[in-house]
Design a protein around this motif. Structure first.
Motif, PDB file in Angstrom:
ATOM      1  N   ASN A  71       0.698  -1.072  -0.123  1.00 16.22           N
ATOM      2  CA  ASN A  71       0.028  -0.063   0.099  1.00 16.22           C
ATOM      3  C   ASN A  71       0.769   1.226  -0.074  1.00 16.22           C
ATOM      4  O   ASN A  71       0.427   2.367  -0.769  1.00 16.22           O
ATOM      5  CB  ASN A  71      -0.785   0.038   1.403  1.00 16.22           C
ATOM      6  N   PHE A  72       1.766   1.278   0.668  1.00 13.94           N
ATOM      7  CA  PHE A  72       2.779   2.488   1.059  1.00 13.94           C
ATOM      8  C   PHE A  72       3.502   2.695  -0.460  1.00 13.94           C
ATOM      9  O   PHE A  72       3.512   3.836  -0.852  1.00 13.94           O
ATOM     10  CB  PHE A  72       3.818   2.413   2.071  1.00 13.94           C
ATOM     11  N   ILE A  73       4.088   1.447  -1.106  1.00 19.58           N
ATOM     12  CA  ILE A  73       4.831   1.750  -2.234  1.00 19.58           C
ATOM     13  C   ILE A  73       3.807   2.200  -3.331  1.00 19.58           C
ATOM     14  O   ILE A  73       4.209   3.031  -4.229  1.00 19.58           O
ATOM     15  CB  ILE A  73       5.554   0.485  -2.433  1.00 19.58           C
ATOM     16  N   GLY A  74       2.720   1.678  -3.362  1.00 18.75           N
ATOM     17  CA  GLY A  74       1.752   2.011  -4.329  1.00 18.75           C
ATOM     18  C   GLY A  74       1.038   3.392  -4.377  1.00 18.75           C
ATOM     19  O   GLY A  74       1.347   4.036  -5.240  1.00 18.75           O
ATOM     20  N   THR A  75       1.057   3.915  -3.146  1.00 19.36           N
ATOM     21  CA  THR A  75       0.589   5.445  -2.996  1.00 19.36           C
ATOM     22  C   THR A  75       1.759   6.207  -3.448  1.00 19.36           C
ATOM     23  O   THR A  75       1.430   7.371  -4.209  1.00 19.36           O
ATOM     24  CB  THR A  75       0.205   5.528  -1.428  1.00 19.36           C
ATOM     25  N   ILE A  76       2.988   5.925  -3.092  1.00 21.46           N
ATOM     26  CA  ILE A  76       4.187   6.919  -3.340  1.00 21.46           C
ATOM     27  C   ILE A  76       4.347   6.744  -4.701  1.00 21.46           C
ATOM     28  O   ILE A  76       4.659   7.684  -5.524  1.00 21.46           O
ATOM     29  CB  ILE A  76       5.533   6.261  -2.527  1.00 21.46           C
ATOM     30  N   ALA A  77       4.133   5.665  -5.489  1.00 18.86           N
ATOM     31  CA  ALA A  77       4.586   5.491  -6.858  1.00 18.86           C
ATOM     32  C   ALA A  77       3.381   6.389  -7.391  1.00 18.86           C
ATOM     33  O   ALA A  77       3.565   7.030  -8.648  1.00 18.86           O
ATOM     34  CB  ALA A  77       4.381   4.076  -7.582  1.00 18.86           C
ATOM     35  N   ILE A  78       2.077   6.316  -7.125  1.00 18.65           N
ATOM     36  CA  ILE A  78       0.989   6.984  -7.913  1.00 18.65           C
ATOM     37  C   ILE A  78       1.509   8.366  -7.841  1.00 18.65           C
ATOM     38  O   ILE A  78       1.118   9.299  -8.702  1.00 18.65           O
ATOM     39  CB  ILE A  78      -0.462   6.411  -7.394  1.00 18.65           C
ATOM     40  N   ALA A  79       1.772   8.984  -6.508  1.00 20.26           N
ATOM     41  CA  ALA A  79       1.813  10.164  -6.218  1.00 20.26           C
ATOM     42  C   ALA A  79       3.028  10.963  -6.836  1.00 20.26           C
ATOM     43  O   ALA A  79       2.947  12.051  -7.659  1.00 20.26           O
ATOM     44  CB  ALA A  79       1.972  10.661  -4.680  1.00 20.26           C
ATOM     45  N   LYS A  80       4.142   9.896  -7.165  1.00 17.90           N
ATOM     46  CA  LYS A  80       5.402  10.589  -8.079  1.00 17.90           C
ATOM     47  C   LYS A  80       4.976  10.554  -9.537  1.00 17.90           C
ATOM     48  O   LYS A  80       5.270  11.397 -10.210  1.00 17.90           O
ATOM     49  CB  LYS A  80       6.304   9.480  -7.734  1.00 17.90           C
ATOM     50  N   TYR A  81       3.996   9.470  -9.828  1.00 16.97           N
ATOM     51  CA  TYR A  81       3.710   9.647 -11.501  1.00 16.97           C
ATOM     52  C   TYR A  81       2.852  10.818 -11.675  1.00 16.97           C
ATOM     53  O   TYR A  81       2.895  11.556 -12.405  1.00 16.97           O
ATOM     54  CB  TYR A  81       2.902   8.239 -11.594  1.00 16.97           C
ATOM     55  N   GLU A  83       2.910  13.681 -10.068  1.00 15.97           N
ATOM     56  CA  GLU A  83       3.897  14.851  -9.875  1.00 15.97           C
ATOM     57  C   GLU A  83       4.586  14.941 -11.174  1.00 15.97           C
ATOM     58  O   GLU A  83       4.805  16.089 -11.764  1.00 15.97           O
ATOM     59  CB  GLU A  83       4.812  14.559  -8.717  1.00 15.97           C
ATOM     60  N   THR A  84       5.288  13.853 -11.731  1.00 17.50           N
ATOM     61  CA  THR A  84       6.060  14.086 -13.001  1.00 17.50           C
ATOM     62  C   THR A  84       5.060  14.476 -14.059  1.00 17.50           C
ATOM     63  O   THR A  84       5.445  14.967 -15.370  1.00 17.50           O
ATOM     64  CB  THR A  84       6.686  12.751 -13.072  1.00 17.50           C
ATOM     65  N   ARG A  85       3.863  13.792 -14.264  1.00 18.14           N
ATOM     66  CA  ARG A  85       2.963  13.987 -14.986  1.00 18.14           C
ATOM     67  C   ARG A  85       2.309  15.444 -15.397  1.00 18.14           C
ATOM     68  O   ARG A  85       1.921  15.981 -16.273  1.00 18.14           O
ATOM     69  CB  ARG A  85       1.561  12.986 -14.996  1.00 18.14           C
ATOM     70  N   GLY A  86       2.354  16.025 -14.078  1.00 18.56           N
ATOM     71  CA  GLY A  86       1.813  17.570 -14.155  1.00 18.56           C
ATOM     72  C   GLY A  86       0.214  17.399 -13.765  1.00 18.56           C
ATOM     73  O   GLY A  86      -0.397  18.347 -14.463  1.00 18.56           O
ATOM     74  N   TYR A  87      -0.263  16.713 -12.923  1.00 15.38           N
ATOM     75  CA  TYR A  87      -1.604  16.768 -12.957  1.00 15.38           C
ATOM     76  C   TYR A  87      -2.243  17.959 -12.188  1.00 15.38           C
ATOM     77  O   TYR A  87      -1.384  18.532 -11.561  1.00 15.38           O
ATOM     78  CB  TYR A  87      -1.937  15.501 -11.841  1.00 15.38           C
ATOM     79  N   LYS A  88      -3.035  18.537 -12.782  1.00 14.08           N
ATOM     80  CA  LYS A  88      -3.662  19.856 -12.415  1.00 14.08           C
ATOM     81  C   LYS A  88      -5.082  19.550 -11.846  1.00 14.08           C
ATOM     82  O   LYS A  88      -5.843  18.608 -12.391  1.00 14.08           O
ATOM     83  CB  LYS A  88      -3.913  20.697 -13.370  1.00 14.08           C
ATOM     84  N   LYS A  89      -5.346  20.346 -10.636  1.00 16.23           N
ATOM     85  CA  LYS A  89      -6.705  20.319 -10.233  1.00 16.23           C
ATOM     86  C   LYS A  89      -7.649  20.820 -11.182  1.00 16.23           C
ATOM     87  O   LYS A  89      -7.426  21.892 -11.864  1.00 16.23           O
ATOM     88  CB  LYS A  89      -6.668  21.030  -8.997  1.00 16.23           C
ATOM     89  N   LYS A  90      -8.882  20.268 -10.931  1.00 17.01           N
ATOM     90  CA  LYS A  90      -9.937  20.862 -11.660  1.00 17.01           C
ATOM     91  C   LYS A  90     -10.563  22.088 -10.951  1.00 17.01           C
ATOM     92  O   LYS A  90     -10.817  22.297 -10.014  1.00 17.01           O
ATOM     93  CB  LYS A  90     -10.871  19.695 -12.312  1.00 17.01           C
TER      94      LYS A  90
END
Length: 90
Positions: A71-81, A83-90
């Protein structure tokens, strides 16, 4: 004592649906990510209660630790992804 743990498991299962609602209808992706973490944490407690019911807590602690690490590794991986993708809030 076993009936107490079973009743506690049923209550915890009902409580899991509260953050699950946030996962399904969250306004942002970050709300959904936090809801997923909350569901996973409650699921770990549920796994430990099952270990107490079956008197095999030592085995279920190992399963819970592996689940927590994933769970921890998955959460960090998704958050890092995100961040690098540049997700913007709607």
């Amino acid at each position: 004592m076993t009936q107490y743990f079973i009743a506690l498991s049923v209550v915890l299962t009902v409580i899991i649906f509260i953050p699950l609602y946030r996962v399904l209808t969250g306004p942002t992706l970050y709300d959904r990510l936090l809801g997923t973490g909350a569901v996973a944490t409650k699921t770990m407690v549920l796994i430990l209660i099952i270990g107490l019911v079956f008197n095999r807590l030592d085995m279920f602690i190992d399963i819970t630790l592996a689940y927590a690490i994933l769970n921890f590794i998955g959460t960090i991986a998704i958050a890092k992804y995100l961040e690098t993708r540049g997700y913007k809030k709607k």
